[in-house]
Design an enzyme around this catalytic site. Structure first.
Site, PDB file in Angstrom:
ATOM      1  N   TYR A  47     -23.378 -46.656  28.389  1.00 34.46           N
ATOM      2  CA  TYR A  47     -24.073 -46.770  27.085  1.00 34.46           C
ATOM      3  C   TYR A  47     -25.592 -46.949  27.550  1.00 34.46           C
ATOM      4  O   TYR A  47     -25.862 -47.665  28.287  1.00 34.46           O
ATOM      5  CB  TYR A  47     -23.616 -48.182  26.339  1.00 34.46           C
ATOM      6  CG  TYR A  47     -22.984 -47.997  25.053  1.00 34.46           C
ATOM      7  CD1 TYR A  47     -23.938 -47.163  23.845  1.00 34.46           C
ATOM      8  CD2 TYR A  47     -22.016 -48.185  24.614  1.00 34.46           C
ATOM      9  CE1 TYR A  47     -23.421 -46.730  22.742  1.00 34.46           C
ATOM     10  CE2 TYR A  47     -21.326 -48.147  23.427  1.00 34.46           C
ATOM     11  CZ  TYR A  47     -21.917 -47.385  22.606  1.00 34.46           C
ATOM     12  OH  TYR A  47     -21.602 -46.935  21.126  1.00 34.46           O
ATOM     13  N   GLU A  49     -28.399 -46.886  24.816  1.00 37.07           N
ATOM     14  CA  GLU A  49     -29.264 -46.908  23.724  1.00 37.07           C
ATOM     15  C   GLU A  49     -30.856 -47.249  24.288  1.00 37.07           C
ATOM     16  O   GLU A  49     -30.916 -47.890  25.154  1.00 37.07           O
ATOM     17  CB  GLU A  49     -28.985 -48.070  22.761  1.00 37.07           C
ATOM     18  CG  GLU A  49     -27.654 -47.542  21.833  1.00 37.07           C
ATOM     19  CD  GLU A  49     -27.311 -48.713  20.856  1.00 37.07           C
ATOM     20  OE1 GLU A  49     -28.063 -49.744  20.796  1.00 37.07           O
ATOM     21  OE2 GLU A  49     -26.069 -48.432  20.460  1.00 37.07           O
ATOM     22  N   ASP A 193     -37.160 -24.152  13.748  1.00 45.00           N
ATOM     23  CA  ASP A 193     -35.802 -24.461  14.304  1.00 45.00           C
ATOM     24  C   ASP A 193     -35.610 -23.106  15.197  1.00 45.00           C
ATOM     25  O   ASP A 193     -35.019 -22.222  14.509  1.00 45.00           O
ATOM     26  CB  ASP A 193     -34.900 -24.625  13.230  1.00 45.00           C
ATOM     27  CG  ASP A 193     -33.543 -24.925  13.719  1.00 45.00           C
ATOM     28  OD1 ASP A 193     -33.106 -24.616  14.705  1.00 45.00           O
ATOM     29  OD2 ASP A 193     -32.605 -25.352  12.827  1.00 45.00           O
ATOM     30  N   THR A 219     -30.882 -26.013  19.073  1.00 48.12           N
ATOM     31  CA  THR A 219     -29.599 -26.412  19.852  1.00 48.12           C
ATOM     32  C   THR A 219     -29.530 -26.119  21.148  1.00 48.12           C
ATOM     33  O   THR A 219     -30.738 -25.201  21.597  1.00 48.12           O
ATOM     34  CB  THR A 219     -28.252 -25.626  19.184  1.00 48.12           C
ATOM     35  OG1 THR A 219     -28.572 -24.561  18.960  1.00 48.12           O
ATOM     36  CG2 THR A 219     -28.238 -26.148  17.634  1.00 48.12           C
ATOM     37  N   LYS A 222     -26.333 -22.349  22.340  1.00 46.89           N
ATOM     38  CA  LYS A 222     -26.340 -20.588  22.023  1.00 46.89           C
ATOM     39  C   LYS A 222     -26.896 -19.764  22.820  1.00 46.89           C
ATOM     40  O   LYS A 222     -26.513 -19.771  23.927  1.00 46.89           O
ATOM     41  CB  LYS A 222     -27.107 -20.515  20.393  1.00 46.89           C
ATOM     42  CG  LYS A 222     -26.631 -21.365  19.405  1.00 46.89           C
ATOM     43  CD  LYS A 222     -27.325 -21.228  18.140  1.00 46.89           C
ATOM     44  CE  LYS A 222     -26.420 -21.850  17.043  1.00 46.89           C
ATOM     45  NZ  LYS A 222     -27.123 -23.406  16.582  1.00 46.89           N
ATOM     46  N   ARG A 228     -23.043 -28.207  24.089  1.00 52.09           N
ATOM     47  CA  ARG A 228     -23.358 -28.342  22.462  1.00 52.09           C
ATOM     48  C   ARG A 228     -24.343 -29.711  22.394  1.00 52.09           C
ATOM     49  O   ARG A 228     -23.969 -30.509  23.011  1.00 52.09           O
ATOM     50  CB  ARG A 228     -22.092 -28.505  21.781  1.00 52.09           C
ATOM     51  CG  ARG A 228     -20.976 -27.478  22.107  1.00 52.09           C
ATOM     52  CD  ARG A 228     -20.058 -27.769  21.029  1.00 52.09           C
ATOM     53  NE  ARG A 228     -20.401 -27.058  19.680  1.00 52.09           N
ATOM     54  CZ  ARG A 228     -20.481 -25.894  19.528  1.00 52.09           C
ATOM     55  NH1 ARG A 228     -19.791 -24.844  20.452  1.00 52.09           N
ATOM     56  NH2 ARG A 228     -20.789 -25.365  18.409  1.00 52.09           N
TER      57      ARG A 228
HETATM   58  N1  DSN Z   1     -23.473 -22.811  12.477  1.00 49.59           N
HETATM   59  C1  DSN Z   1     -24.613 -22.195  13.488  1.00 49.59           C
HETATM   60  C2  DSN Z   1     -24.571 -20.629  13.348  1.00 49.59           C
HETATM   61  O1  DSN Z   1     -23.532 -20.290  13.569  1.00 49.59           O
HETATM   62  O2  DSN Z   1     -25.522 -20.024  13.379  1.00 49.59           O
HETATM   63  C3  DSN Z   1     -25.782 -22.737  13.018  1.00 49.59           C
HETATM   64  O3  DSN Z   1     -25.719 -24.288  13.247  1.00 49.59           O
END
Ligand code: DSN
Length: 426
Positions: A47, A49, A193, A219, A222, A228
């Site tokens: 933990y 925080e 984003d 994110t 990707k 993730r």
């Molecule tokens: N759901 C994702 C995508 O496939 O683009 C985006 O968060």
């Protein structure tokens, strides 16, 4: 303790699924063994925080080091001054920005979901659309590119406090400078984003939004090829323009407001095992071969889009500048829905997702489009010479999506080829 065979058998089957198929979901990728190792490590037991050097638990001195390294590497990767690596996901990162910049009910603007935008950019079923007043901009019908004239017109008329650029299904470069200009004109915060193209941006193959936006979210899983999760970045810190003050009456800087918006604002304990895995993946992205990988991702996507068009498919906006493309099935197969196409392709071990196309005549459950992306197959080692082959296989399936014999023939060819491209070293 007895081994949980039920769950480990599911994990084995998922590994098998990933290994034997062609993965074309634009938002997916395969992480390296060391990223997996960091995620499955003892750091999950801790933990922590708070933030490095300022935690609410003892024993955080070790994870302080990995979180600090993650922040430093991320800043280096995107030439940023501020980084927060704690958001559990992209939507959590976006939620923290909303909390930092807006009051409930405030107006903000994002790209329409059915034109490629993201749920957390104002969908009526998401916190962003439920708790705030979302207005949208769209794509131009003739060009299928962002309609910047409309964006400017709406921004001037409705004065959103926050303008969001970025998308889930948009294959073109953004004119960030133009959006920043109108944001400055109306006194709005400009957030990008960059979740989808982050890896291409890190490799210098697309414009870096950190140069233009007040705040950038992403994110990490990707094109960036990490675990993730989510992150928040800023190029330069700035005082909160809406005048939030400390109890002593001082204007707070946005970095402090963002940190508080992530923890304790919207999250509790950070996932230090995931943060360590983020650090590992950022380290990988700083290596020269990451650029070679991203160049191949981009090249594969361009060749794939050309191969689709050569077969008579319509690609939205006529091509791609990044790793993804959106196919409008109506031109070649007017009666075929994205839903049926996705199911047939998955049965042939080709994974993709149905997607609405701009100005779609079908619902989000049926759709007229399919979204494809090349990050995962490029990690797998496939080069441009294989892209027309993949498109041929897709077209063979879509010609007769109800034919099990047809699907089986394609599936066997897919499995044979993917067998030549090992995915896991263990
Ligand atoms: N759901 C994702 C995508 O496939 O683009 C985006 O968060």
């Amino acid at each position: 303790m007895q081994r949980d065979n039920l769950i480990f058998d599911i994990i084995r089957r998922e590994r098998e699924r990933q290994t034997k198929g062609i993965e074309l979901i634009a938002s997916e990728n395969f992480v390296s063994d060391q990223v997996l190792e960091a995620m499955g490590s003892v750091l999950t037991n801790k933990y922590a925080e708070g933030y490095p050097g300022k935690r609410y638990y003892g024993g955080c001195e070790v994870v302080d080091e990995s979180e600090t390294i993650a922040r430093d590497r991320l800043k280096q990767l995107f030439d940023a001054e501020y980084a927060n690596v704690q958001p559990h996901s992209g939507a959590q990162a976006n939620m923290a920005v909303f909390m930092a910049c807006l009051q409930a009910g405030d107006t903000f603007m994002g790209l329409n979901l059915s034109h490629g935008g993201h749920l957390s950019h104002g969908s009526s079923v998401n916190f962003s659309g439920l708790m705030f007043h979302a207005i949208d901009y769209s794509l131009n019908e003739a060009t299928s590119r962002v309609d910047y004239d409309e964006l400017e017109r709406k921004a001037r008329a409705e004065h959103p406090k926050l303008i969001i650029a970025g998308a889930s299904a948009y294959s073109r470069e953004w004119d960030y400078a133009r959006i920043r200009k109108v944001a400055d004109e109306i006194g709005a915060i400009f957030m990008v984003d960059m979740a989808h193209p982050a890896g291409l941006i890190a490799a210098g193959l697309l414009d870096n939004p950190v140069k233009y936006a007040h705040i950038v979210t992403s994110t990490t899983h990707k094109t960036l090829r990490g675990p993730r999760g989510g992150v928040i970045l800023m190029g330069k810190d700035f005082p909160n323009p809406w005048g939030k003050t400390t109890p002593k009456g001082e204007i707070k800087m946005m970095s402090a407001i963002l940190d508080s918006a992530v923890f304790p604002g919207t999250q509790g304990g950070p996932l230090e095992h995931v943060i360590a895995a983020k650090a590992v993946s950022f380290g990988e992205a700083l290596q020269p071969d990451f650029k070679t990988y991203q160049q191949q991702v981009k090249h594969n996507a361009a060749v794939m889009a050309d191969a689709f068009m050569a077969k008579g498919y319509k690609i939205i906006s006529g091509g791609t500048d990044n790793h993804s493309m959106l196919v409008d099935l109506r031109t070649k197969y007017p009666d075929l829905t994205g839903k049926v196409a996705e199911k047939a392709l998955v049965a042939a071990d080709i994974t993709t997702n149905k997607n609405m196309v701009p100005f779609d005549t079908r619902s989000a459950f049926q759709t007229s489009g399919l979204r494809f992306g090349t990050p995962a197959i490029t990690t797998r080692g496939l080069k441009e010479d294989k892209m027309p082959w993949i498109v041929d296989l897709i077209d063979t399936v879509l010609q007769a999506p109800e034919s099990e014999a047809n699907i089986q023939k394609v599936r066997e060819e897919v499995n044979r080829e993917m067998n030549r491209h090992p995915l896991f070293a263990w």
